[in-house]
Design a protein around this motif. Structure first.
Motif, PDB file in Angstrom:
ATOM      1  N   GLU A 151     -77.509-109.339 -15.311  1.00  0.00           N
ATOM      2  CA  GLU A 151     -78.555-110.151 -15.937  1.00  0.00           C
ATOM      3  C   GLU A 151     -79.927-109.841 -15.318  1.00  0.00           C
ATOM      4  O   GLU A 151     -80.947-109.767 -16.018  1.00  0.00           O
ATOM      5  CB  GLU A 151     -78.239-111.636 -15.776  1.00  0.00           C
ATOM      6  CG  GLU A 151     -76.947-112.097 -16.437  1.00  0.00           C
ATOM      7  CD  GLU A 151     -77.115-112.368 -17.921  1.00  0.00           C
ATOM      8  OE1 GLU A 151     -77.933-111.692 -18.572  1.00  0.00           O
ATOM      9  OE2 GLU A 151     -76.413-113.265 -18.428  1.00  0.00           O
TER      10      GLU A 151
ATOM     11  N   LEU B 185     -83.539-108.170 -17.133  1.00  0.00           N
ATOM     12  CA  LEU B 185     -84.939-108.583 -17.034  1.00  0.00           C
ATOM     13  C   LEU B 185     -85.801-107.436 -16.527  1.00  0.00           C
ATOM     14  O   LEU B 185     -86.930-107.237 -17.001  1.00  0.00           O
ATOM     15  CB  LEU B 185     -85.077-109.793 -16.112  1.00  0.00           C
ATOM     16  CG  LEU B 185     -86.508-110.312 -15.910  1.00  0.00           C
ATOM     17  CD1 LEU B 185     -87.137-110.716 -17.239  1.00  0.00           C
ATOM     18  CD2 LEU B 185     -86.527-111.493 -14.941  1.00  0.00           C
TER      19      LEU B 185
ATOM     20  N   ALA C 108     -87.258-108.384 -10.040  1.00  0.00           N
ATOM     21  CA  ALA C 108     -86.856-108.935 -11.334  1.00  0.00           C
ATOM     22  C   ALA C 108     -85.577-109.752 -11.209  1.00  0.00           C
ATOM     23  O   ALA C 108     -85.438-110.811 -11.837  1.00  0.00           O
ATOM     24  CB  ALA C 108     -86.662-107.804 -12.344  1.00  0.00           C
TER      25      ALA C 108
ATOM     26  N   PHE D 178     -85.139-113.761 -12.051  1.00  0.00           N
ATOM     27  CA  PHE D 178     -84.171-114.283 -13.011  1.00  0.00           C
ATOM     28  C   PHE D 178     -83.251-115.317 -12.371  1.00  0.00           C
ATOM     29  O   PHE D 178     -83.046-116.411 -12.922  1.00  0.00           O
ATOM     30  CB  PHE D 178     -83.328-113.146 -13.592  1.00  0.00           C
ATOM     31  CG  PHE D 178     -82.293-113.616 -14.572  1.00  0.00           C
ATOM     32  CD1 PHE D 178     -82.631-113.858 -15.892  1.00  0.00           C
ATOM     33  CD2 PHE D 178     -80.989-113.866 -14.175  1.00  0.00           C
ATOM     34  CE1 PHE D 178     -81.701-114.325 -16.804  1.00  0.00           C
ATOM     35  CE2 PHE D 178     -80.040-114.336 -15.072  1.00  0.00           C
ATOM     36  CZ  PHE D 178     -80.400-114.567 -16.390  1.00  0.00           C
TER      37      PHE D 178
ATOM     38  N   MET E 139     -89.812-119.128 -14.298  1.00  0.00           N
ATOM     39  CA  MET E 139     -89.911-117.694 -14.550  1.00  0.00           C
ATOM     40  C   MET E 139     -91.354-117.259 -14.740  1.00  0.00           C
ATOM     41  O   MET E 139     -91.788-116.225 -14.202  1.00  0.00           O
ATOM     42  CB  MET E 139     -89.076-117.308 -15.773  1.00  0.00           C
ATOM     43  CG  MET E 139     -88.985-115.806 -16.010  1.00  0.00           C
ATOM     44  SD  MET E 139     -87.845-115.351 -17.339  1.00  0.00           S
ATOM     45  CE  MET E 139     -86.270-115.854 -16.609  1.00  0.00           C
TER      46      MET E 139
ATOM     47  N   ALA F 286     -91.753-111.754 -22.591  1.00  0.00           N
ATOM     48  CA  ALA F 286     -90.601-111.328 -21.798  1.00  0.00           C
ATOM     49  C   ALA F 286     -89.706-112.527 -21.482  1.00  0.00           C
ATOM     50  O   ALA F 286     -88.466-112.432 -21.560  1.00  0.00           O
ATOM     51  CB  ALA F 286     -91.061-110.655 -20.508  1.00  0.00           C
ATOM     52  N   MET F 287     -90.316-113.636 -21.119  1.00  0.00           N
ATOM     53  CA  MET F 287     -89.556-114.860 -20.851  1.00  0.00           C
ATOM     54  C   MET F 287     -88.779-115.298 -22.085  1.00  0.00           C
ATOM     55  O   MET F 287     -87.594-115.647 -22.010  1.00  0.00           O
ATOM     56  CB  MET F 287     -90.512-115.968 -20.395  1.00  0.00           C
ATOM     57  CG  MET F 287     -89.873-117.331 -20.183  1.00  0.00           C
ATOM     58  SD  MET F 287     -89.761-118.320 -21.710  1.00  0.00           S
ATOM     59  CE  MET F 287     -91.494-118.563 -22.100  1.00  0.00           C
TER      60      MET F 287
ATOM     61  N   ILE G 147     -85.814-112.764 -22.846  1.00  0.00           N
ATOM     62  CA  ILE G 147     -84.696-112.800 -21.901  1.00  0.00           C
ATOM     63  C   ILE G 147     -83.919-114.104 -22.023  1.00  0.00           C
ATOM     64  O   ILE G 147     -82.698-114.130 -21.842  1.00  0.00           O
ATOM     65  CB  ILE G 147     -85.190-112.590 -20.452  1.00  0.00           C
ATOM     66  CG1 ILE G 147     -84.028-112.085 -19.564  1.00  0.00           C
ATOM     67  CG2 ILE G 147     -85.757-113.869 -19.865  1.00  0.00           C
ATOM     68  CD1 ILE G 147     -83.518-110.729 -19.939  1.00  0.00           C
ATOM     69  N   ARG G 148     -84.593-115.186 -22.365  1.00  0.00           N
ATOM     70  CA  ARG G 148     -83.884-116.456 -22.558  1.00  0.00           C
ATOM     71  C   ARG G 148     -83.060-116.427 -23.841  1.00  0.00           C
ATOM     72  O   ARG G 148     -81.965-116.992 -23.906  1.00  0.00           O
ATOM     73  CB  ARG G 148     -84.877-117.618 -22.586  1.00  0.00           C
ATOM     74  CG  ARG G 148     -85.490-117.927 -21.247  1.00  0.00           C
ATOM     75  CD  ARG G 148     -84.486-118.484 -20.276  1.00  0.00           C
ATOM     76  NE  ARG G 148     -84.283-119.920 -20.461  1.00  0.00           N
ATOM     77  CZ  ARG G 148     -83.318-120.624 -19.872  1.00  0.00           C
ATOM     78  NH1 ARG G 148     -82.447-120.012 -19.099  1.00  0.00           N
ATOM     79  NH2 ARG G 148     -83.208-121.918 -20.094  1.00  0.00           N
TER      80      ARG G 148
ATOM     81  N   THR H 139     -79.933-114.329 -23.191  1.00  0.00           N
ATOM     82  CA  THR H 139     -79.007-114.868 -22.183  1.00  0.00           C
ATOM     83  C   THR H 139     -78.510-116.249 -22.605  1.00  0.00           C
ATOM     84  O   THR H 139     -77.397-116.394 -23.102  1.00  0.00           O
ATOM     85  CB  THR H 139     -79.683-114.931 -20.798  1.00  0.00           C
ATOM     86  OG1 THR H 139     -80.924-115.660 -20.884  1.00  0.00           O
ATOM     87  CG2 THR H 139     -79.954-113.531 -20.268  1.00  0.00           C
TER      88      THR H 139
END
Length: 330
Positions: A235, A239, A255, A259, A282, A299-300, A303-304, A307
């Protein structure tokens, strides 16, 4: 406690209304999207859209694949614990239970994931207190692995994220306590003396604490920890790749720290899925790494989605499968 004649377990968890769960999920999704839209509007839609356009379909699939590695490895760990506890369940059944539980990530403190115990009870007829150690030991190894990877990441990154060191130490300390049956039993006794009510429940908790000793042997603990470390490192790598693709100059170690720290911070808030807390943490940590806001915000969000929301989607798909599978043997 006799292990020879398991008795059927009455449903340990109340049946939540599907409509209520759906509204909670939609509400959380709306909250997440509202926050993203607000941040994107602040920095400018053109800049946000420009960063999102840098990602190809193959790259998104790669991020999802890394998340799937985490889920699969942790599912294998769940099977390891289940087998060690003495549950005669197939690998397919255990993985379905584990993945299906992700549908209940939306509950506060993720307590809804205990629905896995209901499925196990239907398949095995085991009582609640005999399978209760499973979710606790599962979370303990998650926390332990995250603490180890977090600590290593802080040392290797040598950045301004040193505030994560106390969090990593606390995570490993909590995992140490949870994996020590004697400490848990002593805690249960202390609470019983303080409360003085519900003796049968406290007896069940003491028996559950004692049964956790089967997981503390090196034969179980070492492979379980390795599976956990690989899963959570995947994970962090996701990121890192995402930030690199968007043009940010962040190391793999940094990174990974960002995370894991934000994930733990979100969990500490007690909010369903850590929504709100994880995103805020984050963004703060990305800013500390001099990542521009026009990169940090998209990016936040990405990635959320790849995931948390991906896990919930998998859970929603696997939940009816787990229900059907357990009812066939109920």
């Amino acid at each position: 406690m006799s292990m020879s004649s398991p008795r059927p377990l009455q449903e340990p968890l109340s049946q939540n209304s599907p409509k209520r769960d759906l509204w909670v999920l939609l509400g959380l999704m709306a909250l997440f999207l509202f926050g993203f839209v607000g941040l994107a509007a602040t920095i400018g839609w053109e800049e946000t859209w420009m960063q999102l356009q840098k990602l190809s379909g193959i790259q998104i699939i790669g991020l999802l694949a890394l998340s799937l590695i985490n889920y699969i490895f942790r599912g294998l760990r769940w099977h390891l614990f289940s087998t060690r506890l003495g549950l005669n369940l197939k690998l397919r059944e255990n993985v379905v239970h584990f993945m299906g539980g992700f549908a209940m990530t939306i509950t506060p403190g993720r307590i809804g994931e205990l629905v896995r115990l209901r499925w196990i009870s239907r398949l095995t007829g085991w009582p609640f207190e005999r399978i209760l150690p499973l979710p606790f030991i599962d979370r303990a190894f998650d926390i332990a692995a995250m603490g180890i990877v977090l600590a290593v990441g802080v040392v290797l990154s040598q950045t301004g994220t040193t505030g994560a060191i106390p969090v990593a130490m606390l995570a490993m300390l909590a995992a140490l306590i949870v994996t020590r049956p004697a400490l848990i039993e002593a805690l249960v006794k202390s609470i019983w003396k303080l409360v003085g009510k519900w003796p049968r429940r406290f007896v069940g908790l003491r028996k559950a604490a004692r049964s956790m000793s089967v997981f503390s042997t090196p034969k179980v603990a070492i492979p379980a920890l390795l599976l956990s470390i690989v899963g959570w490192t995947a994970e962090g790598y996701a990121l890192y790749l995402l930030l690199t693709w968007m043009g940010a100059d962040v190391t793999f170690a940094a990174a990974t720290v960002i995370f894991l720290f934000s994930t733990l911070a979100g969990g500490l808030t007690g909010a369903p899925g850590g929504v709100g807390g994880a995103e805020a943490a984050m963004l703060i940590l990305l800013a500390a790494q001099n990542v521009p806001l026009e990169i940090a915000v998209p990016a936040m969000a990405v990635i959320r989605i790849t995931t948390l929301w991906f896990a919930i989607l998998i859970g929603l798909l696997m939940f009816p499968v787990a229900e059907t599978l357990s009812k066939k043997k109920a």
